[in-house]
Structures are given as structure tokens and as C-alpha cells.
Write an enzyme that holds these catalytic residues in place. Structure first.
Site, mmCIF file in Angstrom:
data_model
loop_
_atom_site.group_PDB
_atom_site.id
_atom_site.type_symbol
_atom_site.label_atom_id
_atom_site.label_comp_id
_atom_site.label_asym_id
_atom_site.label_seq_id
_atom_site.Cartn_x
_atom_site.Cartn_y
_atom_site.Cartn_z
ATOM 1 N N LYS A 257 37.290 -37.615 68.773
ATOM 2 C CA LYS A 257 37.412 -38.901 69.451
ATOM 3 C C LYS A 257 37.836 -40.005 68.488
ATOM 4 C CE LYS A 257 32.413 -39.669 69.019
ATOM 5 N NZ LYS A 257 31.152 -39.816 69.762
ATOM 6 N N ARG A 258 37.825 -39.696 67.203
ATOM 7 C CA ARG A 258 38.236 -40.698 66.205
ATOM 8 C C ARG A 258 39.748 -40.809 66.077
ATOM 9 N NH1 ARG A 258 33.906 -37.883 64.103
ATOM 10 N NH2 ARG A 258 32.022 -39.110 63.732
#
Length: 552
Positions: A257-258
């Protein structure tokens, strides 16, 4: 299967619903539905520092979009509520007290700095850091005194050391853990909130969860959680654990998700003297927040990330479920695709309906090996599902997408939208359909011309001359139908002894600003005679004048 099945999905609202989390929710949901069981949604919001204000609501919205409904949970209720852990602290305090009274847990006073020093010492000695239980843990009286002095007090669970902890995992079989290698982990933080490892065990037991299906990264949490379960609820059978394989991106790394914030940060850093104030205004955050983001000290809430990227014209990779919604994927596609990440139906089927997935789903077919998030395969699935779903369902999906991205096509009625979908047969995404047809509802004087299309089409050869002839013949047409338009354009191409593209493409760019649109005959017909003439006139005036100026 005769056994009662209860599964749960327990996201932490520290970010939007990531595809990995969505897969976890889906597998738990499929297993419950396959067995006529119960699927519970529980929000694990005890990390007060990392929770974001929009995440919990977005997680529920995304699950609903995917069609993953819950039998118990927020907004639904149920016999085991409340379903937000922040509202269950009295329960957790009760069980912490039980463990303390039974000598199975103890107070600890170490500060963050002292723990960091222990870790650094372990690193210096090249040994892994494992918190060691003191010979004489603080007494209750010492804890009360420390609390009165304002010192930070936490509670740790005393992991039993008398025998190995054996975890029976559906995917990986029997795994034995040496308790000496497990730290006594914190179960109650100094802020009074329980840790994940403690609260999830209490909730799973009280909610009668029978199967814990989750990502491989949680495997190392399992022995401690299992020991805690047996200390608190020795009469209750352990749930069956199934740890799913890791999903890797097509670039080779773990799908993270980064990636979205990382992509935005790289784009900003590539700019010369970026205007941080303008970025802050776009994201609805302060300039200091932008600076902290660029320094890697913090990450703004996802709406701010998206807004800043949009202001720069930067397209971020789809990672969260809402990203795929905004990119025009169908929920049927996402469910189908996610289900095949670390599971297979045991035959050659790939494109499957949710009913087929539910009927075929079995934990015995979960795979150990990493699964690839193949975006090209995802697009192929979406193309197929756009073709497969009933027309009324596709229309509903399209309208929801248009609302999400605030497309000009929102002004169209269902009849026009249905026609657009029909004309875009074979489209890969709803975004592609929107981009091809939104010109119909853009104001005539707000057409944005693609520079490449203008150079390669409008300003090349005799394109503007042809466009003028098209304009004159359109104005003279008494019958304005799709067939009449096609006959006129094809007739003009034959007269000039050129391919239809030499006539159609200048007209397309004049109407749409680009070379990509609905079929040209339908485009002219749907736009209407007067608006078509207006746009051609504006194009001739704008680019005809520019051509004359260049020739002087």
C-alpha cells in the site's frame, strides 16, 4: 461440511482497503458462504496514533462495492457486538485483570528508549532481540506507585515455556515453535488500549470464530496468540488457522500500500522547485505536512495523496480497492481475480462468477507459493466480465463509476448510456468507455485539444480543407441519420480518392479534441447537427487562423 463455520475480517483503519486485505476478506466470506456459516466484520481500531478518519468508512464502502456483505458487524449489529474494538475496552480490561490475577501476565515499566537500548545491544552482539521476563516482575503495589508517579505502565503476557507451541495450519501443515524464542509480548499498552495480538484473541474467542484465514505475514503472531487463547479460554477449541501465500507485484516486490505515496513522492522530488503551497492547497493539508511527507516522516490521508497527484497530472498505481473502482474495473472482475491469488478451483477455469467461486471454494486448495498480481491478466478479466454481465448490471456499474469520477456523462440519461455501452463493445475498462464518450457532454467551448492529434491530423495535408467541405455538406443535409452521415462521409472520401480516415479523423478531432472516440458516425449522430457544426466552426476558426499566420 457439518461443522459450524464462523469467519471474520478484522481490518485496522490505518489506511484504505488494500488488495491484500480485500483478498483476506473475500476468502473468509467465500468460506462462510460455502458452508452456510457466519461472516463477521470487526474494526480493529485500537491503534489511536495510526487510525485515519476516512479509512473505516472507506473499507466498508469498498467491501459493499465488491459484494462482500457481513452477517455481523458495524451497521448490521449482531449478538457479539460492539464490533469496533475501541468500544470493547471494558472487556479487554476484564481479561487483562484475569491474567494478572492468575500470574499469567505482569506489569512492565520500560520506556521506549530503554527498549531501543536493549535492541541495540542485541544487534551489537549479533543476536536477535527477545524481551526476557524479569525474575521478579513488578508487584501490583509497585505498579500502582509507578502509575501514581506518572510513569508509563504496560502489561505483558507470560508465554508458557514448558513445551513447544504447535500450530496446525491448513496450508502449511504442523509447525512447531520453541517458546524460548518468543518474547513475552505486550497485551495492554501504556495508553490503556489493548494490542492487536491480545484483542484479536479475546474477540475471536468471544465471537466464536472457527476459522482464521489471513496473510502469511501473520504466521509468526500465531504461536503467541494460540498460547494466549489457551491461557484465557482453555475450554474453547482453537480456531483452524490458514495462512495465505504472499502476493507479489509484476515488478517483483511485495504488493504494498506504500506504492502510491512512494510514487507521488518520487514525482514531486523530480520537479525543480515544486510549489509546496500549491500542493498543500490541492491536498487540503498544511505546507508543513507536505514537507514532512517529502522527508519521509509522515504520510497524509489517502484523499490528500490522490488530490496532490491529480494536481500534478500523476497517475498513481492501483493498490487500494477504490483505486480499481476509479480506474473502471467491475466488482465481478476484482472478486474473480482476487480469488485466484493463492487459490485455484482444481480445474482449468479462470473467468468465474461469484456463484461459481462460492461453490468451488475450499481451503484445501490454498497454495503455499507466492501469487502474482498480473495486471495484464486483470485487464483481460475485466474485458471478459464487461462482456458477460447482464446489460442492466453493467449500466448500474457504469453510472456508479461516472458518479465516482464526476464525469460529464452524468448528464446523460439511461438510454444514451446504454447506447454508449453498446457502441463500446470489447472495451477493457469503464474508464476507457468514459474517455471515448464524455465529449458528448462537454461544453462546446471547453473541448481540450490533444497537441499530438492536432499536429498529426488537423494540421497535416488538406485536413482543414476537407473539414470545411464536411461542414458545408452537413449543414445542407435534410436527413440527419446515422446512415445518411455514413453515406455522406464515405462519398466524400471516394470523391477525393482517399481512405475514410482522411475524412473521418479531422472530423473526430474537431468534435472530441482527440483521435479516440465512439465510432465517428455514431459520434456525429449522438452529438446532434447544431453542436457538430458549432464545434467544426470553432476548430476551423482556431486552427485555420493559426495555419494562415504560419504561412505568412
Amino acid at each position: 461440511m457439518s461443522e459450524r463455520v464462523v469467519t471474520r475480517f478484522a481490518p485496522s483503519p490505518t489506511g484504505y482497503l488494500h488488495v491484500g486485505g480485500a483478498r483476506t476478506a473475500l476468502f473468509n466470506w467465500l468460506w462462510a458462504r460455502r458452508n452456510g456459516g457466519t461472516f463477521i466484520l470487526r474494526i480493529e481500531d485500537t491503534d489511536q496514533k495510526r487510525n485515519t478518519p476516512t479509512a473505516a468508512r472507506q473499507v466498508m464502502t469498498d467491501l459493499q462495492w465488491l459484494g462482500i456483505d457481513w452477517d455481523e458487524g458495524p451497521e448490521t449489529g449482531g449478538p457479539h457486538g460492539p464490533y469496533l474494538q475501541s468500544q470493547r475496552t471494558d472487556l479487554y480490561d476484564k481479561y487483562v485483570r484475569q491474567l494478572l490475577d492468575e500470574g499469567k501476565a505482569y506489569h512492565c515499566f520500560e520506556t521506549a528508549e530503554e527498549l531501543d537500548a536493549m535492541r541495540q545491544e542485541a544487534e551489537a552482539q549479533k543476536t536477535g532481540f527477545v524481551y526476557r521476563r524479569p525474575e521478579n516482575p513488578p508487584s501490583e503495589e509497585q505498579a500502582q506507585q509507578a502509575r501514581a508517579e506518572g510513569r508509563a505502565i504496560a502489561v505483558r503476557f507470560a508465554v508458557p515455556q514448558d513445551q513447544p507451541i504447535v500450530v496446525n495450519d491448513v496450508v502449511r501443515g504442523q509447525i512447531s515453535f520453541n517458546p524460548a524464542e518468543l518474547a513475552d509480548f505486550i497485551i495492554l499498552k501504556s495508553d490503556g488500549f489493548p494490542t492487536y495480538n491480545f484483542a484479536c484473541v479475546v474477540d475471536d474467542a468471544l465471537m466464536e470464530v472457527t476459522h482464521v484465514i489471513r496473510g502469511q505475514e501473520h504466521l509468526m503472531n500465531t504461536p503467541g496468540q494460540q498460547a494466549l487463547w489457551q491461557a484465557l479460554f482453555p475450554e474453547r477449541p482453537l480456531p483452524q488457522y490458514a495462512h495465505m501465500s504472499v502476493t507479489v507485484s509484476d515488478s517483483g516486490g511485495k504488493l504494498s500500500k506504500r506504492e502510491r505515496p512512494k510514487t507521488l513522492r518520487a514525482a514531486i522530488e523530480a520537479l525543480q522547485n515544486p510549489d509546496l503551497g500549491k500542493l498543500a492547497a490541492a491536498g487540503g493539508i498544511s505546507t508543513d505536512d507536505v514537507a514532512a511527507f517529502l522527508e519521509g516522516k509522515s504520510v497524509p490521508d489517502m484523499p490528500a495523496i490522490d488530490a496532490m497527484a491529480a494536481s500534478l497530472g500523476v497517475r498513481l498505481p492501483e493498490i487500494n480497492i477504490v483505486d480499481f473502482f476509479k480506474s473502471g474495473y467491475l466488482p465481478e472482475t476484482m472478486v474473480n481475480f482476487l480469488a485466484l491469488l493463492g487459490w485455484n478451483p482444481g480445474d482449468q477455469r479462470e473467468v468465474m462468477s461469484v456463484e461459481e467461486l462460492t461453490e468451488a471454494f475450499d481451503l484445501s486448495r490454498l497454495t503455499k507459493s507466492n501469487s502474482l498480481f498480473d495486471r495484464q491478466k486483470l485487464i483481460a478479466f475485466n474485458t471478459e466480465h464487461i462482456r458477460m454481465v447482464p446489460k442492466d448490471v453493467l449500466l448500474d456499474h457504469f453510472k456508479a463509476y461516472l458518479e465516482q469520477v464526476q464525469s460529464p456523462l452524468l448528464a446523460a440519461d439511461d438510454e444514451v448510456l446504454a447506447k454508449v455501452l453498446e457502441l463500446c463493445e470489447g472495451a477493457r475498462t469503464l474508464e476507457q468507455i468514459d474517455q471515448k464518450s464524455r465529449f458528448l457532454y462537454v461544453e462546446d467551448d471547453h473541448i481540450e485539444f490533444d497537441e499530438t492529434a492536432v499536429k498529426k491530423v488537423l494540421l497535416k495535408g488538406q485536413a482543414l480543407e476537407v473539414l470545411q467541405i464536411v461542414r458545408d455538406r452537413l449543414a445542407q443535409m435534410s436527413e440527419y441519420t446515422e446512415q445518411a452521415l455514413e453515406d455522406m462521409l464515405r462519398g466524400l472520401a471516394e470523391e477525393r480518392q482517399v481512405g475514410l480516415g482522411k475524412v473521418a479523423q479531422p472530423l473526430r478531432v474537431a468534435l472530441c479534441g482527440t483521435t479516440i472516440s465512439l465510432p465517428i458516425f455514431d459520434s456525429v449522430n449522438l452529438l446532434g447537427k447544431q453542436r457538430t457544426l458549432t464545434r467544426i466552426d470553432a476548430t476551423l476558426k482556431r486552427f485555420g487562423a493559426a495555419t494562415k499566420a504560419e504561412s505568412k
